[in-house]
Design an enzyme around this catalytic site. Structure first.
Site, PDB file in Angstrom:
ATOM      1  CG  ASP A  37      -2.397   0.523   0.988  1.00 47.26           C
ATOM      2  OD1 ASP A  37      -2.501   0.616  -0.177  1.00 47.26           O
ATOM      3  OD2 ASP A  37      -2.937   0.794   1.872  1.00 47.26           O
ATOM      4  CG  ASP A  60      -8.241   0.563   3.755  1.00 45.84           C
ATOM      5  OD1 ASP A  60      -7.109   0.279   3.340  1.00 45.84           O
ATOM      6  OD2 ASP A  60      -8.843   1.645   2.867  1.00 45.84           O
TER       7      ASP A  60
END
Length: 496
Positions: free
Chosen positions: A351, A411
């Site tokens: 990420d 997430d």
């Protein structure tokens, strides 16, 4: 289901971020009685010129539509036509500042540059154009056409840039959805583990449950392969987005329909009514489950057809997305805390790399993650890998490409796998949900921290940067405090 889920999961960490550019509002007013008015999105550079903060301090000018020219030469426009007017021209081979100098010398008050591609930040060097003080804005060409259709040919316009709200109430909705999904997914995984343990104690029931078992357990090879596929798919999307986006939409429809069916079937199975069955080809199925399957498929098809309808399609996308995340958290099992640390750590690096490092590699200085999430090269189709809620506070951003608050599925799913492992460990050790509750609270704290940083930095954040440390550290502290770290680290393979 497992194949569709794993293929879809390589895209879960796409967290759309804000385009790094200054956004303003073009307020256009027609000459009718009563005068009609409408606002449009404009991109500008605050280092070149400052705009009024509210409409009351802005000055209106009549709009002169010169989209038949690119204004790269002063000879393209008859003299006196731009005097005391806001001028709109097309993009061309010359720079924005070259256009601005020509328009300023001709007496224009505002220069608008119409673009048929996606709006982007200004990158011109102003060193040689210090004398240019004319407000310059980039606007969609489709908005100019809409302006003429809606307001007529005689239009007065002005530019202003209201400050972004420090907090939008839609973030509260995003927070509640995320925490609810993680908590419910973890609890569902624990309930499945409890049924599995009861089945182990009953040899007759064990064989039946093994046939129904749909769980997938990570192995070291699976973890590495999973992260590699994430990287490869993201790069492929960057270069072949125009074609692959429809593949992803198709996979989302399939995976979300199956996930919604699994979630609702678990609820329907607890209802002691409507259990009549129908037999076909030596197989017996409950009629209510057939209707449920048709309903889930219909929901996915309706979303696919109306996915660009911003007024209500986001509700259906969020429902399908929540179902997918719940089913994924319940289905994919982490065997021990060691695998959780490896997977979450690698995805955290993934990420951060694709958000913060790739801008130094790409030609336009935009991260691959942001570019793919926004739709490269002006593509209107967006990847359905987010929970989205309309923004409730009016600002320039609501007129531009992001009228929604967004949270990537990754997430929710990535920390949710750890929460699910904590819940299963609680079931295995009869620890009164201590690991599960503490990890869920840590996830909520990580979400709050993400929103705080988002408000301070005014740009999209890789939420795993805050969620992963919060959940991993909290789980480790609980295991260390209870003197169960070895067992927690090795999972079921640990021998007392």
């Amino acid at each position: 289901m497992q194949a569709a889920g794993l293929l879809w999961a390589v895209l879960w960490a796409l967290l759309p971020s804000l385009v790094i550019a200054d956004e303003a509002i073009l307020h256009a007013s027609g000459s009718g009685v009563p005068p009609a008015a409408k606002d449009y999105c404009v991109i500008y550079n605050s280092n070149w010129v400052s705009l009024p903060k509210n409409l009351n301090n802005a000055t209106f000018s009549p709009l002169e539509n010169l989209t038949s020219t690119v204004l790269c030469s002063s000879s393209e426009v008859p003299s006196g036509l731009m005097k005391d007017r806001a001028v709109v021209v097309m993009r061309g081979n010359c720079t924005f500042l070259e256009k601005a100098r020509i328009a300023q010398n001709a007496g224009a008050t505002v220069l608008l540059i119409a673009s048929k591609t996606r709006l982007s930040a200004f990158s011109d060097n102003k060193t040689d154009f210090e004398d240019v003080t004319l407000p310059v804005g980039l606007i969609r060409y489709s908005d100019i056409e809409d302006m003429q259709l809606t307001l007529g040919n005689e239009v007065n316009v002005t530019l202003y840039s209201p400050p972004l709200p420090e907090f939008d109430c839609s973030m509260v909705v995003i927070f509640l959805i995320a925490v609810f999904t993680v908590a419910l997914g973890g609890y569902w995984s624990g309930a499945a583990e409890l049924k599995h343990l009861k089945a182990v104690a009953s040899p007759g029931e064990r064989e039946t449950r093994q046939k129904k078992e749909e769980n997938v357990t990570f192995t070291p090879v699976t973890v590495i392969l999973f992260v590699v596929i994430c990287c490869v798919m993201l790069v492929l999307l960057y270069f072949f987005y125009k074609w692959l986006v429809y593949v992803i939409i198709s996979v989302f429809c399939l995976a979300s329909a199956i996930s919604l069916y699994n979630c609702l079937a678990a609820l329907v199975g607890e209802i002691p009514f409507g259990q009549c069955r129908i037999t076909c080809c030596n197989k017996s199925t409950e009629v209510r489950l057939i209707f449920l399957a048709v309903f889930c498929i219909a929901a996915a098809v309706v979303w696919a057809v109306f996915r660009n309808e911003d007024r209500w399609a986001w509700i259906l996308q969020d429902i399908l997305g929540i179902a997918f995340c719940l089913n994924f958290i319940k289905t994919l099992k982490m065997p021990n805390f060691k695998f959780c640390v490896i997977l979450l750590g690698l995805l955290l690096l993934y990420d951060v790399f694709f958000v913060f490092i790739t801008p130094f590699i790409t030609k336009n200085g935009t991260s691959i993650m942001v570019e793919v999430a926004a739709g490269p090269f002006g593509n209107s189709e967006k990847l359905p890998v987010v929970i989205r809620v309309p923004r409730l506070e009016y600002s320039a951003s609501t007129l531009c490409d992001l009228p929604f608050s967004l949270l990537g599925f990754g997430d929710i799913i990535v920390p949710g796998l750890l929460v699910a492992y904590c819940r299963r460990f609680d079931v295995q050790t009869s620890s009164s949900s201590l690991y599960y509750i503490s990890c869920t609270i840590a996830y909520a704290v990580g979400m709050v921290l993400t929103f705080v940083v988002l408000a301070l930095m005014k740009m999209g954040q890789p939420a795993l940067l805050y969620l992963v440390p919060c959940t991993l550290i909290t789980s480790s502290l609980v295991a260390w405090r209870r003197k169960e770290m070895k067992r927690f680290w090795k999972g079921n393979s640990y021998q007392v």
